[in-house]
Design an enzyme around this catalytic site. Structure first.
Site, PDB file in Angstrom:
ATOM      1  N   GLY A 104      -4.535  -1.998   5.409  1.00 33.68           N
ATOM      2  CA  GLY A 104      -3.841  -3.185   4.912  1.00 33.68           C
ATOM      3  C   GLY A 104      -4.540  -4.479   5.305  1.00 33.68           C
ATOM      4  O   GLY A 104      -4.774  -5.363   4.478  1.00 33.68           O
ATOM      5  N   ARG A 105      -4.909  -4.597   6.587  1.00 29.59           N
ATOM      6  CA  ARG A 105      -5.501  -5.855   7.068  1.00 29.59           C
ATOM      7  C   ARG A 105      -6.938  -6.048   6.596  1.00 29.59           C
ATOM      8  O   ARG A 105      -7.519  -7.099   6.820  1.00 29.59           O
ATOM      9  CB  ARG A 105      -5.416  -5.906   8.595  1.00 29.59           C
ATOM     10  CG  ARG A 105      -5.975  -4.680   9.290  1.00 29.59           C
ATOM     11  CD  ARG A 105      -5.488  -4.589  10.730  1.00 29.59           C
ATOM     12  NE  ARG A 105      -5.894  -3.356  11.390  1.00 29.59           N
ATOM     13  CZ  ARG A 105      -5.239  -2.206  11.327  1.00 29.59           C
ATOM     14  NH1 ARG A 105      -4.147  -2.103  10.572  1.00 29.59           N
ATOM     15  NH2 ARG A 105      -5.660  -1.149  11.977  1.00 29.59           N
ATOM     16  N   GLU A 142      -3.767  -5.946  15.293  1.00 26.12           N
ATOM     17  CA  GLU A 142      -3.336  -4.627  14.823  1.00 26.12           C
ATOM     18  C   GLU A 142      -4.485  -3.622  15.000  1.00 26.12           C
ATOM     19  O   GLU A 142      -4.253  -2.434  15.226  1.00 26.12           O
ATOM     20  CB  GLU A 142      -2.897  -4.694  13.347  1.00 26.12           C
ATOM     21  CG  GLU A 142      -1.767  -3.732  13.024  1.00 26.12           C
ATOM     22  CD  GLU A 142      -1.101  -3.981  11.678  1.00 26.12           C
ATOM     23  OE1 GLU A 142      -1.746  -3.806  10.644  1.00 26.12           O
ATOM     24  OE2 GLU A 142       0.093  -4.337  11.659  1.00 26.12           O
ATOM     25  N   LYS A 145       0.837  -1.194   0.000  1.00 23.12           N
ATOM     26  CA  LYS A 145       0.000   0.000   0.000  1.00 23.12           C
ATOM     27  C   LYS A 145       0.877   1.251   0.000  1.00 23.12           C
ATOM     28  O   LYS A 145       0.700   2.164  -0.797  1.00 23.12           O
ATOM     29  CB  LYS A 145      -0.913  -0.050   1.230  1.00 23.12           C
ATOM     30  CG  LYS A 145      -2.053   0.906   1.176  1.00 23.12           C
ATOM     31  CD  LYS A 145      -2.862   0.837   2.449  1.00 23.12           C
ATOM     32  CE  LYS A 145      -3.420   2.225   2.719  1.00 23.12           C
ATOM     33  NZ  LYS A 145      -4.086   2.332   3.989  1.00 23.12           N
ATOM     34  N   LYS A 154      10.135  -0.061  13.124  1.00 24.01           N
ATOM     35  CA  LYS A 154      10.601   0.183  11.752  1.00 24.01           C
ATOM     36  C   LYS A 154      11.709   1.232  11.757  1.00 24.01           C
ATOM     37  O   LYS A 154      12.722   1.087  11.074  1.00 24.01           O
ATOM     38  CB  LYS A 154       9.446   0.697  10.880  1.00 24.01           C
ATOM     39  CG  LYS A 154       8.429  -0.339  10.468  1.00 24.01           C
ATOM     40  CD  LYS A 154       7.445   0.309   9.493  1.00 24.01           C
ATOM     41  CE  LYS A 154       6.226  -0.552   9.264  1.00 24.01           C
ATOM     42  NZ  LYS A 154       5.195   0.115   8.478  1.00 24.01           N
ATOM     43  N   GLU A 172      10.698  -4.692   3.940  1.00 28.46           N
ATOM     44  CA  GLU A 172      10.700  -6.117   3.592  1.00 28.46           C
ATOM     45  C   GLU A 172      10.331  -6.311   2.125  1.00 28.46           C
ATOM     46  O   GLU A 172      10.966  -7.076   1.386  1.00 28.46           O
ATOM     47  CB  GLU A 172       9.684  -6.876   4.461  1.00 28.46           C
ATOM     48  CG  GLU A 172      10.036  -6.962   5.933  1.00 28.46           C
ATOM     49  CD  GLU A 172       9.483  -5.796   6.748  1.00 28.46           C
ATOM     50  OE1 GLU A 172       9.298  -4.692   6.169  1.00 28.46           O
ATOM     51  OE2 GLU A 172       9.252  -5.985   7.953  1.00 28.46           O
ATOM     52  N   HIS A 189      -3.700 -31.916  19.480  1.00 26.28           N
ATOM     53  CA  HIS A 189      -2.529 -32.667  19.943  1.00 26.28           C
ATOM     54  C   HIS A 189      -1.381 -31.735  20.293  1.00 26.28           C
ATOM     55  O   HIS A 189      -0.244 -32.171  20.432  1.00 26.28           O
ATOM     56  CB  HIS A 189      -2.117 -33.687  18.879  1.00 26.28           C
ATOM     57  CG  HIS A 189      -3.179 -34.720  18.658  1.00 26.28           C
ATOM     58  ND1 HIS A 189      -3.249 -35.886  19.388  1.00 26.28           N
ATOM     59  CD2 HIS A 189      -4.269 -34.720  17.843  1.00 26.28           C
ATOM     60  CE1 HIS A 189      -4.312 -36.584  19.013  1.00 26.28           C
ATOM     61  NE2 HIS A 189      -4.952 -35.890  18.071  1.00 26.28           N
TER      62      HIS A 189
HETATM   63  O1  F6P Z   1       2.637  -4.058   9.881  1.00 31.27           O
HETATM   64  C1  F6P Z   1       2.450  -2.739   9.582  1.00 31.27           C
HETATM   65  C2  F6P Z   1       1.850  -2.528   8.238  1.00 31.27           C
HETATM   66  O2  F6P Z   1       1.773  -1.157   8.012  1.00 31.27           O
HETATM   67  C3  F6P Z   1       0.495  -3.191   8.068  1.00 31.27           C
HETATM   68  O3  F6P Z   1      -0.548  -2.449   8.561  1.00 31.27           O
HETATM   69  C4  F6P Z   1       0.449  -3.402   6.612  1.00 31.27           C
HETATM   70  O4  F6P Z   1      -0.522  -4.349   6.257  1.00 31.27           O
HETATM   71  C5  F6P Z   1       1.855  -3.885   6.357  1.00 31.27           C
HETATM   72  O5  F6P Z   1       2.655  -3.102   7.217  1.00 31.27           O
HETATM   73  C6  F6P Z   1       2.339  -3.743   4.943  1.00 31.27           C
HETATM   74  O6  F6P Z   1       2.275  -2.418   4.538  1.00 31.27           O
HETATM   75  P1  F6P Z   1       2.357  -2.014   3.019  1.00 31.27           P
HETATM   76  O7  F6P Z   1       1.189  -2.646   2.330  1.00 31.27           O
HETATM   77  O8  F6P Z   1       2.312  -0.535   2.989  1.00 31.27           O
HETATM   78  O9  F6P Z   1       3.637  -2.558   2.480  1.00 31.27           O
END
Ligand code: F6P
Length: 524
Positions: free
Chosen positions: A249-250, A335, A190, A487, A196, A366
């Protein structure tokens, strides 16, 4: 809130009546405390509740204007107070949605359709036969979960993989065996700044370049709210699929972030998932509180967390396809609800979000069910079952699987007394060990089958249940500032680790760890 005080008072007494007695006193309990939402059947009878508790929870919802908050969310009003914007995930699945949402869906469907029928080709003219979706958090968990759940609908000749971890092992595995000439990489982010995902994107693009040369215009797509950042990284504008800033995002499974999922299951099934979600959106907005299932489940969560002291919620799908649902719900709920200040900045008056965890049954039985049955903490459990299986070799598996779900709900609720245990011939010194206390609450959610539609319904049910809790507690479910500090520090530590030989300031609390890490890393 008057209802809050009354509930707090009741909470001290509710344990005086066991679930055994509640069912014995009211034989209609399992019919009365259960109901449909879309195609799902939900049973909340195995909770320490009665009509008085439910009435007061309804009063609490009224006093907190939970329906009003949900209505404002559904209407696209700015319910995300701290970020000054709406939360428009429900607009993504409304059949009469905004033109730009429809246009993006059409573009996704066009690309997905062409990949599926083999007519979309890459730089060398070879058809694209593999899609690798890069992203993390909400840009990964929902689509990856849904892809597993709907694997039986997946195109047999198109490989779809996901990679989220910064650990290069993950991306290496995702790319393993694929041919760059026939691979599309979808960068889902987003913000298009998430470290990452950007590191993974750079590696994946380098891998593509090695295979097909510098023209990657047909090999890289993006799902993002920052199209200009995607363009700056060289993604062709034809393959940039926007999602609104107001889609968290979620909550973004029904957005462009679901592109790889759409390729796998097809635009038709993706549309069925959206329709399933919309069914539950309407249920939320149109059903009175006493039959409003997401509302009731959210209120029960508040009952357990705020009044009965529960600290966690276990989610146990009795469905191999749904095994990743707990991961998705972990982000969705933790979150959204992991906040200790209200939307207005004041402290909450008590605890909020629970730890959400789980694994598929029967594996969970289990592993951690011992603690659920006989541990010292009471953990509310969601037991999710599917009536018609995707496959059932020899017809031998599915009823046995569902029998386990029912058995667990029963054992958790009713336990086994000392007397019953002794009557089984258990040695007196082992009776305490082999008795079950019971009164361990569970909710049973039954899907008729695992389809795109029912999956959408299930996901939307949890989304709304989460929002309901937030509305009661007065917290904002749509921001996530709590992930920011880590971060920022990771950037600083990245610089520290890069400075291979340079001395680390000894006054740094982590200096010794940094020094040790570098020493181990650089050892021959
Ligand atoms: O974990 C933090 C967060 O901002 C989430 O809310 C989001 O889903 C995720 O990182 C990934 O963010 P982006 O879609 O901006 O890469």
């Amino acid at each position: 809130m008057p209802a809050w005080a009354a509930l707090a008072d009741l909470a001290g007494r509710v344990g005086e009546v066991s679930l055994r007695d509640r069912f014995a006193l009211d034989p209609s309990r399992s019919q009365r405390l259960a109901g449909p939402v879309g195609d799902l059947w939900v049973d909340w009878s195995r909770h320490p509740i009665d009509d008085e508790v439910l009435g007061l929870l309804g009063d609490l919802a009224d006093q907190r204007d939970v329906s009003g908050f949900c209505a404002r969310m559904l209407a696209g009003e700015p319910v995300n107070a701290t970020e000054g914007r709406a939360a428009t995930h429900t607009a993504l699945r409304a059949p009469d949605g905004h033109a730009d949402i429809g246009a993006t869906l059409d573009r996704m469907a066009d690309l997905a359709g062409r990949i599926r029928d083999g007519s979309y080709t890459g730089a060398t003219g070879a058809p694209i036969r593999a899609v690798v979706s890069l992203g993390i958090g909400g840009s990964y968990l929902g689509p990856a979960m849904a892809h597993e759940a709907l694997a039986h609908l997946a195109h047999p000749e198109v490989t779809v993989r996901f990679s989220s971890s910064l650990d290069g092992t993950d991306l290496t595995a995702a790319l393993d065996g694929l041919d760059p000439a026939s691979t599309l990489v979808v960068i889902c982010s987003k913000s298009f700044t998430t470290l990452e995902t950007m590191v993974a994107a750079d590696t994946a693009l380098a891998w593509l370049r090695e295979g097909v040369g510098d023209d990657l215009s047909r090999h890289v797509a993006a799902a993002t709210s920052a199209p200009e950042r995607a363009a700056a990284r060289g993604v062709d504008s034809d393959l940039v699929f926007p999602l609104a800033e107001s889609v968290g995002g979620r909550f973004s499974l029904p957005s462009a972030v679901g592109l790889a999922l759409m390729v796998a299951i097809g635009p038709g099934a993706f549309g069925e998932m959206l329709a399933g979600m919309h069914t539950v959106d309407r249920h939320l907005g149109e059903t009175p509180v006493e039959a409003n299932v997401p509302m009731l489940l959210g209120l029960l969560d508040v009952w357990h967390r705020s009044f009965l002291g529960a600290t966690s919620l276990a989610v146990v799908p009795y469905s191999h396809g749904l095994r990743r649902l707990p991961d998705h719900l972990q982000q969705l709920m933790m979150e959204s609800l992991g906040k200790r200040v209200k939307a207005d900045g004041s402290q909450t008056s008590g605890p909020t979000g629970s730890v959400v965890w789980g694994a598929s049954g029967t594996d969970g039985q289990h592993a951690f069910f011992q603690l659920l049955h006989q541990g010292s903490d009471v953990v509310p459990v969601d037991l999710i079952g599917v009536a018609r299986p995707v496959v059932d070799p020899r017809g031998a598996h599915h009823d046995a699987l569902m029998a386990n779900l029912l058995a667990q709900a029963e054992a958790l609720a009713f336990g086994r007394t000392d007397t019953e245990t002794a009557a089984l011939g258990v040695a007196p010194n082992l009776v305490a060990h082999q008795a079950f206390p019971g009164d361990r609450p569970s909710t049973v959610i039954l899907l008729p089958e695992l389809s795109a539609s029912t999956l959408g319904q299930l996901v939307a049910l949890y989304e709304h249940r989460t929002v309901v809790q937030a509305a009661v507690w007065g917290i904002n479910p749509f921001d996530q500032w709590g992930v920011e500090l880590g971060k920022q520090l990771a950037t600083r530590f990245g610089d520290l680790l890069a400075g291979a030989g340079a001395d680390v300031d000894r006054s740094e609390p982590s200096s010794e760890l940094v020094r040790r890490y570098r020493e181990l890393r650089d050892r021959d």
